[in-house]
Design a protein around this motif. Sequence first.
Motif, PDB file in Angstrom:
ATOM      1  N   CYS A  33       6.607   2.947 -18.778  1.00  7.02           N
ATOM      2  CA  CYS A  33       5.442   2.073 -18.554  1.00  7.02           C
ATOM      3  C   CYS A  33       4.131   2.756 -18.912  1.00  7.02           C
ATOM      4  CB  CYS A  33       5.408   1.585 -17.111  1.00  7.02           C
ATOM      5  SG  CYS A  33       5.466   2.882 -15.858  1.00  7.02           S
ATOM      6  N   GLY A  34       4.186   3.775 -19.755  1.00  6.52           N
ATOM      7  CA  GLY A  34       2.975   4.466 -20.176  1.00  6.52           C
ATOM      8  C   GLY A  34       2.416   3.910 -21.479  1.00  6.52           C
ATOM      9  N   GLY A 161      11.726   0.756 -14.294  1.00  3.43           N
ATOM     10  CA  GLY A 161      12.258  -0.480 -14.889  1.00  3.43           C
ATOM     11  C   GLY A 161      13.567  -0.975 -14.317  1.00  3.43           C
ATOM     12  N   GLY A 162      13.986  -0.419 -13.171  1.00  2.00           N
ATOM     13  CA  GLY A 162      15.291  -0.780 -12.622  1.00  2.00           C
ATOM     14  C   GLY A 162      15.217  -1.759 -11.475  1.00  2.00           C
ATOM     15  N   VAL A 176      15.635  -2.417 -17.348  1.00  2.00           N
ATOM     16  CA  VAL A 176      15.089  -3.140 -18.498  1.00  2.00           C
ATOM     17  C   VAL A 176      14.307  -2.162 -19.367  1.00  2.00           C
ATOM     18  CG1 VAL A 176      13.626  -5.042 -19.254  1.00  2.00           C
ATOM     19  CG2 VAL A 176      14.942  -5.247 -17.137  1.00  2.00           C
ATOM     20  N   THR A 177      14.660  -2.094 -20.647  1.00  2.00           N
ATOM     21  CA  THR A 177      13.966  -1.216 -21.594  1.00  2.00           C
ATOM     22  C   THR A 177      13.358  -2.058 -22.712  1.00  2.00           C
ATOM     23  OG1 THR A 177      15.965  -0.890 -22.933  1.00  2.00           O
ATOM     24  CG2 THR A 177      15.594   0.642 -21.124  1.00  2.00           C
ATOM     25  N   PRO A 178      12.261  -1.593 -23.309  1.00  2.00           N
ATOM     26  CA  PRO A 178      11.596  -2.395 -24.339  1.00  2.00           C
ATOM     27  C   PRO A 178      12.250  -2.340 -25.718  1.00  2.00           C
ATOM     28  CG  PRO A 178      10.375  -0.375 -23.941  1.00  2.00           C
ATOM     29  CD  PRO A 178      11.494  -0.391 -22.955  1.00  2.00           C
ATOM     30  N   ALA A 179      13.117  -1.367 -25.958  1.00  2.00           N
ATOM     31  CA  ALA A 179      13.697  -1.205 -27.297  1.00  2.00           C
ATOM     32  C   ALA A 179      15.164  -0.817 -27.195  1.00  2.00           C
ATOM     33  CB  ALA A 179      12.925  -0.145 -28.083  1.00  2.00           C
ATOM     34  N   LEU A 180      15.929  -1.197 -28.227  1.00  2.00           N
ATOM     35  CA  LEU A 180      17.360  -0.896 -28.263  1.00  2.00           C
ATOM     36  C   LEU A 180      17.599   0.610 -28.298  1.00  2.00           C
ATOM     37  CD1 LEU A 180      20.306  -1.779 -28.525  1.00  2.00           C
ATOM     38  CD2 LEU A 180      19.957  -1.954 -31.003  1.00  2.00           C
ATOM     39  N   LYS A 203      15.961 -11.855 -24.081  1.00  2.00           N
ATOM     40  CA  LYS A 203      14.689 -12.190 -24.743  1.00  2.00           C
ATOM     41  C   LYS A 203      14.277 -11.038 -25.659  1.00  2.00           C
ATOM     42  CE  LYS A 203      13.222 -15.423 -21.165  1.00  2.00           C
ATOM     43  NZ  LYS A 203      12.186 -15.806 -20.191  1.00  2.00           N
ATOM     44  N   LYS A 204      13.111 -10.401 -25.371  1.00  2.00           N
ATOM     45  CA  LYS A 204      12.642  -9.325 -26.237  1.00  2.00           C
ATOM     46  C   LYS A 204      13.004  -7.949 -25.695  1.00  2.00           C
ATOM     47  CE  LYS A 204       8.688 -11.946 -28.006  1.00  2.00           C
ATOM     48  NZ  LYS A 204       7.212 -11.979 -28.171  1.00  2.00           N
ATOM     49  N   SER A 205      13.722  -7.901 -24.595  1.00  2.00           N
ATOM     50  CA  SER A 205      14.068  -6.622 -23.969  1.00  2.00           C
ATOM     51  C   SER A 205      15.558  -6.346 -24.085  1.00  2.00           C
ATOM     52  CB  SER A 205      13.662  -6.636 -22.491  1.00  2.00           C
ATOM     53  OG  SER A 205      12.278  -6.891 -22.344  1.00  2.00           O
ATOM     54  N   TYR A 206      15.921  -5.096 -23.811  1.00  2.00           N
ATOM     55  CA  TYR A 206      17.317  -4.683 -23.790  1.00  2.00           C
ATOM     56  C   TYR A 206      17.621  -4.136 -22.394  1.00  2.00           C
ATOM     57  CZ  TYR A 206      17.269  -5.224 -28.822  1.00  2.00           C
ATOM     58  OH  TYR A 206      17.163  -5.759 -30.075  1.00  2.00           O
TER      59      TYR A 206
END
Length: 334
Positions: A33-34, A161-162, A176-180, A203-206
């Motif tokens: 989240c930085g 993110g958990g 939840v992570t922003p990229a694969l 959606k846009k998250s992995y």
Amino acid sequence: MSFSRRVKEELGKKLPAARHCQLAELTALISMCGIICINEQNEYFIKIRTENLIVAKKYFALIKAAFSIQCEVKISCHKLSPSFIIKRKVEQRKTESFAKKSCMLYELIVKDVQASVRILKAAKLLDEMGDIREELSPARNVLIQNTCCKRSFLRGIFLAGGSITNPEKSYHLEIVTPALKKAEQLCEIIKIFEIEARIVKRKKSYVVYLKDSSQIVDFLNVCEAHLALLDLENIRIKKEIRNTINRQVNCETANIGKTIRASVRQIDDICLIRDRRRLESLPENLIEIAKLRLEYPDVSLKELGSMANPPIGKSGVNHRLRKLSEIAKQIRED
């Protein structure tokens, strides 16, 4: 308080003693989240943005413990989207906490450029050229080569993110992570502790998730959420006992039902033979078992055999009742 929040509150209170573990957890928070901002002079400074007060407090504590730096804190209120409000109302069945349709946003900013660069270098998030690593890559980061650092890193990742569902209802842990790329790297680190995590796109998250209760327990143990682990184990034991009792009750109910149906059928056959005045012509052993069945319609075959003179086994009783059934069948056909 939700189970997920209890886990995060426990993890938020754990501050690693070793500086290398502090850096590993700090790297996780920055990675998740930085925001690395660049000012007009093309210089870096770090900003953490989160809606979770626990994450904000943990980041503040880690920065202070590892670098003796005080970061600037900003608290603002932002509106929630209507879909998010409806979803939360349905999940919690409460409207009071969402009456204002807003949420607190916490921003922690290290505006000192030299301090920011020092943090990024210590966290190995800058390469040799002074550029930010792609996706703030954690898997190849030398800070998380030790097992203790991996534990701290996963603790920070889960904090940022958990979430975990109420184990009374179901078993589900996700991050939840922003990229694969980050999701795959996270799975690699989790696999080191013999935990098989899976990835699904939402959606846009992995999303990296666990559904097996024993693996969720192992993950909590890795993150050192021991109190939450004990709560989860207690719930697992209660649910296992409850399920075992339900299976036994269902099995016994099914057996009782089967016994009653068989008994009713046997009594019908015996009554038919008796009404046709054929009972007296049967062998003594068949007459004996027929009278016992009429007198004790609810007992099992084993109990029925013990009442015979001399006592016989379950198979012997079953054999005699089958003979009576064949005779009744012949009468019906005639």
